[in-house]
Write an enzyme that holds these catalytic residues in place. Sequence first.
Site, mmCIF file in Angstrom:
data_model
loop_
_atom_site.group_PDB
_atom_site.id
_atom_site.type_symbol
_atom_site.label_atom_id
_atom_site.label_comp_id
_atom_site.label_asym_id
_atom_site.label_seq_id
_atom_site.Cartn_x
_atom_site.Cartn_y
_atom_site.Cartn_z
ATOM 1 N N TRP A 93 -2.763 -2.757 -1.610
ATOM 2 C CA TRP A 93 -2.495 -4.192 -1.709
ATOM 3 C C TRP A 93 -3.423 -4.824 -0.680
ATOM 4 O O TRP A 93 -3.274 -4.601 0.524
ATOM 5 C CB TRP A 93 -1.032 -4.490 -1.385
ATOM 6 C CG TRP A 93 -0.668 -5.930 -1.574
ATOM 7 C CD1 TRP A 93 -0.340 -6.539 -2.747
ATOM 8 C CD2 TRP A 93 -0.607 -6.945 -0.559
ATOM 9 N NE1 TRP A 93 -0.085 -7.873 -2.521
ATOM 10 C CE2 TRP A 93 -0.239 -8.147 -1.192
ATOM 11 C CE3 TRP A 93 -0.838 -6.960 0.809
ATOM 12 C CZ2 TRP A 93 -0.083 -9.346 -0.516
ATOM 13 C CZ3 TRP A 93 -0.680 -8.150 1.495
ATOM 14 C CH2 TRP A 93 -0.301 -9.330 0.834
ATOM 15 N N CYS A 135 0.840 -1.188 0.000
ATOM 16 C CA CYS A 135 0.000 0.000 0.000
ATOM 17 C C CYS A 135 0.883 1.248 0.000
ATOM 18 O O CYS A 135 1.910 1.292 0.684
ATOM 19 C CB CYS A 135 -0.943 0.108 1.185
ATOM 20 S SG CYS A 135 -2.122 -1.239 1.282
ATOM 21 N N HIS A 186 16.321 -37.824 -4.806
ATOM 22 C CA HIS A 186 15.557 -38.220 -3.618
ATOM 23 C C HIS A 186 14.078 -37.862 -3.768
ATOM 24 O O HIS A 186 13.361 -37.748 -2.779
ATOM 25 C CB HIS A 186 16.145 -37.549 -2.368
ATOM 26 C CG HIS A 186 17.565 -37.968 -2.125
ATOM 27 N ND1 HIS A 186 17.903 -39.210 -1.616
ATOM 28 C CD2 HIS A 186 18.736 -37.337 -2.364
ATOM 29 C CE1 HIS A 186 19.222 -39.310 -1.541
ATOM 30 N NE2 HIS A 186 19.758 -38.183 -1.983
ATOM 31 N N GLU A 192 16.672 -18.768 -6.467
ATOM 32 C CA GLU A 192 16.356 -17.418 -6.928
ATOM 33 C C GLU A 192 15.827 -17.442 -8.367
ATOM 34 O O GLU A 192 14.859 -16.746 -8.695
ATOM 35 C CB GLU A 192 17.607 -16.530 -6.800
ATOM 36 C CG GLU A 192 17.513 -15.142 -7.405
ATOM 37 C CD GLU A 192 16.428 -14.251 -6.812
ATOM 38 O OE1 GLU A 192 15.765 -14.662 -5.837
ATOM 39 O OE2 GLU A 192 16.222 -13.151 -7.353
ATOM 40 N N GLU A 201 7.273 -15.754 -9.937
ATOM 41 C CA GLU A 201 6.587 -14.508 -9.592
ATOM 42 C C GLU A 201 6.226 -13.659 -10.791
ATOM 43 O O GLU A 201 5.209 -12.975 -10.761
ATOM 44 C CB GLU A 201 7.320 -13.712 -8.515
ATOM 45 C CG GLU A 201 8.643 -13.121 -8.883
ATOM 46 C CD GLU A 201 9.260 -12.357 -7.715
ATOM 47 O OE1 GLU A 201 8.549 -11.856 -6.845
ATOM 48 O OE2 GLU A 201 10.499 -12.265 -7.685
ATOM 49 N N LYS A 257 12.087 -16.159 -9.499
ATOM 50 C CA LYS A 257 11.844 -15.145 -10.540
ATOM 51 C C LYS A 257 10.809 -15.654 -11.537
ATOM 52 O O LYS A 257 9.910 -14.926 -11.924
ATOM 53 C CB LYS A 257 13.139 -14.782 -11.299
ATOM 54 C CG LYS A 257 14.178 -14.004 -10.526
ATOM 55 C CD LYS A 257 13.826 -12.559 -10.277
ATOM 56 C CE LYS A 257 13.121 -12.382 -8.963
ATOM 57 N NZ LYS A 257 13.888 -12.159 -7.790
ATOM 58 N N ASN A 313 -1.961 2.215 5.454
ATOM 59 C CA ASN A 313 -1.067 1.118 5.074
ATOM 60 C C ASN A 313 -0.769 0.347 6.355
ATOM 61 O O ASN A 313 -0.287 0.930 7.316
ATOM 62 C CB ASN A 313 0.221 1.719 4.475
ATOM 63 C CG ASN A 313 1.298 0.683 4.243
ATOM 64 O OD1 ASN A 313 1.024 -0.504 4.152
ATOM 65 N ND2 ASN A 313 2.532 1.144 4.141
ATOM 66 N N GLY A 314 -1.101 -0.960 6.383
ATOM 67 C CA GLY A 314 -0.874 -1.752 7.594
ATOM 68 C C GLY A 314 -2.097 -2.591 7.900
ATOM 69 O O GLY A 314 -2.966 -2.773 7.040
ATOM 70 N N LYS A 352 5.809 -4.748 -3.719
ATOM 71 C CA LYS A 352 7.250 -4.606 -3.569
ATOM 72 C C LYS A 352 7.696 -4.729 -2.115
ATOM 73 O O LYS A 352 8.641 -5.441 -1.823
ATOM 74 C CB LYS A 352 7.682 -3.261 -4.162
ATOM 75 C CG LYS A 352 9.183 -3.042 -4.171
ATOM 76 C CD LYS A 352 9.861 -3.924 -5.179
ATOM 77 C CE LYS A 352 11.358 -3.750 -5.188
ATOM 78 N NZ LYS A 352 12.015 -4.903 -5.826
ATOM 79 N N ARG A 378 4.082 -0.652 -4.704
ATOM 80 C CA ARG A 378 3.749 -1.097 -3.349
ATOM 81 C C ARG A 378 2.427 -1.860 -3.284
ATOM 82 O O ARG A 378 2.073 -2.426 -2.261
ATOM 83 C CB ARG A 378 3.679 0.097 -2.410
ATOM 84 C CG ARG A 378 4.983 0.861 -2.299
ATOM 85 C CD ARG A 378 4.827 2.047 -1.384
ATOM 86 N NE ARG A 378 4.637 1.637 -0.009
ATOM 87 C CZ ARG A 378 5.619 1.446 0.856
ATOM 88 N NH1 ARG A 378 6.853 1.649 0.488
ATOM 89 N NH2 ARG A 378 5.366 1.074 2.091
#
Length: 608
Positions: A73, A2, A504, A481, A488, A485, A99-100, A603, A27
């Site tokens: 968000w 947010c 395994h 990583e 996402e 990528k 925001n929160g 983000k 955000r």
Amino acid sequence: MCGIVGYLGDKDVVPLLVRGLERLEYRGYDSSGVAVVDGGLSIVKSVGKIKSLKDRLDGRRFPGRLGIAHTRWATHGEPNDVNAHPHTDCKGKIALAHNGVIENHAALKKLLLAEGHRFESETDTEVLAHLIERSLPGRTLGEAVSAALQLVEGTYGIAVVSADHPGTLVGARHGSPLVIGVGDGETFLASDGAPLREHTQRVVYLDEGEMVVIDEAGYRTFTIEGEAVDKQVDELNWDLEQIEKAGFPHFMLKEIHEQPDTVRNAMRGRLLREEGTAKLGGLNLSDDELRDIRRIVITACGTSYYAGLIGEYLLEEYARIPVEVEYASEFRYRNPILDEGTLVIAISQSGETADTLAALREARRRGATVMGIVNVVGSTVAREAGRGVYIHAGPEIGVASTKAFTSQVTVLALLTMHLGRLRVLSQAAGRALATELEALPGKIEKILAGAPAIKEIAVQMQHHDNFLYLGRGPNFPVALEGALKLKEIAYVHAEGYPAAEMKHGPIALIDENMPVVFIATRDAAYEKVMTNMQEVRARRGKILAIATEGDADIHALADYVIPVPATHDAFVPLLSVVPLQLLAYYMAVQRNCDVDQPRNLAKSVTVE
Ligand code: M6R
């Protein structure tokens, strides 16, 4: 998670606020809205990205000088017009952007409903607008916000305006960042510096539990309880060009291409080649104190966590210090064994990730020595850690982290050299590391020049929906990583594994439809990885190998090969990750995904 913008001044408020939201869209982008005090209170909101808010505003002009805006968000309540911020009280006179998460919102809502308040949205935020309404009689807007916040449990960065207080903008922070922008005859409020940069360089960072009242006279800062606090004015060191796309179609691609410079910047003024060490000013620990460190715990989330895993290899191999790497979200709820001989390193690009911040606080509470490795200057992790190293990667706007990762690893390499030279690393070995570190930006440039070939591989692989990424040693975190990528931004299921673990379990997945990405550079693990590659080949898996330039053998096993220049074993991850960033990028573009703003993500994750 947010983004908030607020403004009091003479400029045309709505375009300024919307432009600010665009700067903060990374955000969150589930919905957005603006509220302007213009005699009454005008509010326009829209589900979806800021573009849809702009369409809805359709060039309408608003006469006011004061307004707030929000990009969301979603946490409580699905993304729709009603749940979009700003939220209002019963009379539609108070508007609030948040925001929160208000954790006790259910209990507060029950109380407010019993008192006759009417709610419109499913959000946790709306209770706060009603609490302020309830607190207002006989108080200023600032006092009412302060009184309301004292009933709230959870986290917030808020901006509040009221039609009955046409010259006042109130902000408060607890757990979600808020910055005041100090202009000439105008004042701004924002979640971070990005929306402020084109208006002013002068900023004041609110600390936890602080609030601000902005009016014609300027701004005054207080604790939430109302006690005045003096704050220092800081300079925002952001270059406007750094937050634009500079001709690239996406921020992510621009940021991938910035890596030769950002890796250089992370080393600038720090690398002492002849001595084979590094000078890290922000550490604020004497050589003796550094020698006394018996153990290191690295804590972080997502990509920063993977950078930490590479740090573990570096620190254990070259500085011979035991290292553990912990997801911050797990660390904060465990009962970790820490003392002052343990150095806890919190790694965070944004410096605002809620779990990383909580882990840092927990580590300090338990008496550990703490430090941050952070990108955003003045962010909460950076300030609360009190000591640390900035990675100096510049603003990272693409939601998928790229340049921050390579800069974090570079800083971990510098830290390794510094700690290593105080312990076990010879000058010659340190010098070899330093010399190779200096050569890395040129080698990254070479990989970037091969982007068209990587794009071609993505074109051919675009229809696959499952991938395995395999690597060993420090290339195992690179596999993690690379897979992250792809997940996402291209929405392709991908799993990273240590290459030897494949047999395994994951080997059961392998057939001619399963692409396997091997990081098979010529380093200590090369022969073993080649064996693992044979195992995949025998089961007709499709192999893409990231290999060292000139490796002719690999072509016998791999369907596709992406070459990377040879380097010191310690720094292979700084090169091998770059083609994987590009592969994910081009796969996402081929699959028509929104590269810079992938679905459901944000983000900075400033909620638990
Ligand atoms: O700002 P931080 O480094 O603390 O963020 C941590 C993660 O949220 C972040 O790395 C996330 O995993 C990225 N989307 C990865 O690309």
